[in-house]
Design a protein around this motif. Structure first.
Motif, PDB file in Angstrom:
ATOM      1  N   ALA A  13       0.830  -1.203   0.000  1.00 34.38           N
ATOM      2  CA  ALA A  13       0.000   0.000   0.000  1.00 34.38           C
ATOM      3  C   ALA A  13       0.864   1.253   0.000  1.00 34.38           C
ATOM      4  O   ALA A  13       0.592   2.219  -0.724  1.00 34.38           O
ATOM      5  N   SER A  14       1.919   1.227   0.802  1.00 39.01           N
ATOM      6  CA  SER A  14       2.818   2.382   0.864  1.00 39.01           C
ATOM      7  C   SER A  14       3.514   2.594  -0.471  1.00 39.01           C
ATOM      8  O   SER A  14       3.611   3.726  -0.972  1.00 39.01           O
ATOM      9  N   ASN A  15       3.991   1.513  -1.083  1.00 36.66           N
ATOM     10  CA  ASN A  15       4.658   1.620  -2.386  1.00 36.66           C
ATOM     11  C   ASN A  15       3.719   2.158  -3.462  1.00 36.66           C
ATOM     12  O   ASN A  15       4.164   2.791  -4.426  1.00 36.66           O
ATOM     13  N   ALA A  16       2.419   1.902  -3.302  1.00 35.75           N
ATOM     14  CA  ALA A  16       1.438   2.367  -4.284  1.00 35.75           C
ATOM     15  C   ALA A  16       1.037   3.820  -4.059  1.00 35.75           C
ATOM     16  O   ALA A  16       0.268   4.379  -4.848  1.00 35.75           O
ATOM     17  N   GLY A  17       1.541   4.428  -2.981  1.00 30.64           N
ATOM     18  CA  GLY A  17       1.254   5.830  -2.717  1.00 30.64           C
ATOM     19  C   GLY A  17       0.065   6.084  -1.834  1.00 30.64           C
ATOM     20  O   GLY A  17      -0.349   7.244  -1.656  1.00 30.64           O
ATOM     21  N   ALA A  18      -0.533   5.051  -1.253  1.00 32.43           N
ATOM     22  CA  ALA A  18      -1.673   5.229  -0.354  1.00 32.43           C
ATOM     23  C   ALA A  18      -1.193   5.684   1.020  1.00 32.43           C
ATOM     24  O   ALA A  18      -0.033   5.496   1.392  1.00 32.43           O
ATOM     25  N   GLU A  19      -2.116   6.274   1.771  1.00 32.93           N
ATOM     26  CA  GLU A  19      -1.843   6.646   3.161  1.00 32.93           C
ATOM     27  C   GLU A  19      -2.271   5.470   4.036  1.00 32.93           C
ATOM     28  O   GLU A  19      -3.419   5.019   3.967  1.00 32.93           O
ATOM     29  N   VAL A  20      -1.344   4.976   4.859  1.00 31.08           N
ATOM     30  CA  VAL A  20      -1.544   3.698   5.534  1.00 31.08           C
ATOM     31  C   VAL A  20      -1.747   3.884   7.037  1.00 31.08           C
ATOM     32  O   VAL A  20      -0.911   4.475   7.729  1.00 31.08           O
ATOM     33  N   PHE A  21      -2.860   3.351   7.530  1.00 31.06           N
ATOM     34  CA  PHE A  21      -3.124   3.206   8.959  1.00 31.06           C
ATOM     35  C   PHE A  21      -2.930   1.729   9.299  1.00 31.06           C
ATOM     36  O   PHE A  21      -3.336   0.854   8.526  1.00 31.06           O
TER      37      PHE A  21
END
Length: 323
Positions: free
Chosen positions: A159-167
């Motif tokens: 998710a982080s590599n895809a540019g999303a903001e991760v909780f």
């Protein structure tokens, strides 16, 4: 050969080390000399007798392995000596196991067997839940439960590599530190902090676009309160031992979508959809953008201890057995 066998449904002590004959590979199969076998929470649910469609005792658990091809059946484009990782239908907790050749991958250069045993289930599940099922995009926010676990560490990175903001949620500061190192923007210690409040505080009450829920039970119910209008939840497990029970009135009022994901059934019914993730995963592994996090290794003879270790919530990353 030595195997770890579930003798009856129950606690971890129902796993016993026994001797069996080496299996002979059938058409389309290879026999693998197992160098590492991955433990998944599904193995624990099966052992407890709580897994829908699971095997009946006595049986040898284990659905993913890494090792060296030792023998090949008819119609197989593999050779003895190939170093492979991937799926086995069951029987991975053993010194040797048969696998359908179509469910195997070459181990990338530089990857250990233990890392290979932590790839197939975790990374395909994480990628599928995030993208093929969850439709996550780079401008969205995602909540990942058990962010320091096997699937969680894979999902956080992807998710982080895809540019999303991760909780991400976890039970200890140590686990949260691992998740943060892997790209978790908002680590939440759920034993001390209400994760719904934490998410809504950080999003000005809007909630996240996507939740990955492998916990079930109350976590499912509460997670919907942290979901944005038009948000999605992918339910891929019930580690709590209880299924989630969404309130359909809340679903329709908030235009929420709850999506079920089961790797085994998806592979059986639509393997192309599952395996669509492989090129992206392979590329990221080869470039070093992804890392298989092996948290703990146990000897095959310690299979019962390894299960209990996971059940006691002491694990982080992937737990593997080494014959």
């Amino acid at each position: 050969m030595k195997v770890a066998e579930v003798t009856e449904f129950g606690d971890s002590d129902t796993l016993e080390i026994t001797d069996e004959e080496k299996p002979e590979p059938g058409t389309g199969e290879v026999r693998i000399e197992v160098r590492a076998a991955g433990i998944n929470f599904a193995d624990i649910m099966q052992r407890r007798g709580h897994y829908q469609g699971g095997p009946e005792p006595p049986y040898v658990p284990g659905m993913e392995v890494a090792g060296v091809v030792d023998a090949v059946g008819d119609g197989v484009g593999r050779s003895v000596g190939d170093e492979v990782m991937g799926f086995v239908e069951e029987g991975g907790y053993a010194e040797y196991a048969n696998a359908n050749a179509a469910g195997l991958f070459d181990i990338p250069s530089g990857m250990s067997f233990s890392e290979g045993a932590g790839f197939a289930v975790q990374f395909l599940t994480a990628h599928n839940c995030l993208f093929e099922w969850g439709d996550l995009t780079e401008d969205e926010q995602v909540l990942i439960h058990a962010a320091a676990g096997g699937v969680g560490t894979a999902a956080v990175q992807l998710a982080s590599n895809a540019g999303a903001e991760v909780f991400g949620t976890a039970s200890t500061d140590e686990k949260l530190s691992l998740a943060e190192e892997l790209g978790c923007d908002h680590p939440i210690q759920y034993t001390e902090t209400d994760f719904v409040e934490a998410v809504n505080d950080a999003t000005d009450g809007d909630g996240v676009d996507l939740v990955l829920d492998g916990i079930g039970g109350e976590t499912t119910t509460e997670s919907l309160k942290a979901l944005s209008h038009f948000g999605r939840m992918v339910s891929f497990g019930a580690a709590s031992g209880e299924p989630g029970q969404p309130n359909t009135a809340d679903l329709l009022f908030n235009n929420h979508t709850v999506i079920g994901y089961h790797l085994g059934q998806a592979m059986y019914r639509d393997p192309g959809r599952v395996m669509a993730a492989v090129p992206n995963l392979t590329e990221q592994l080869e470039t070093g953008a992804l890392e298989v996090i092996v948290g703990h290794e146990f000897d095959l003879s310690e299979a019962a201890e390894a299960h209990q270790f996971i059940e006691d919530r002491k694990s982080s990353g992937k737990v593997v057995l080494v014959p």
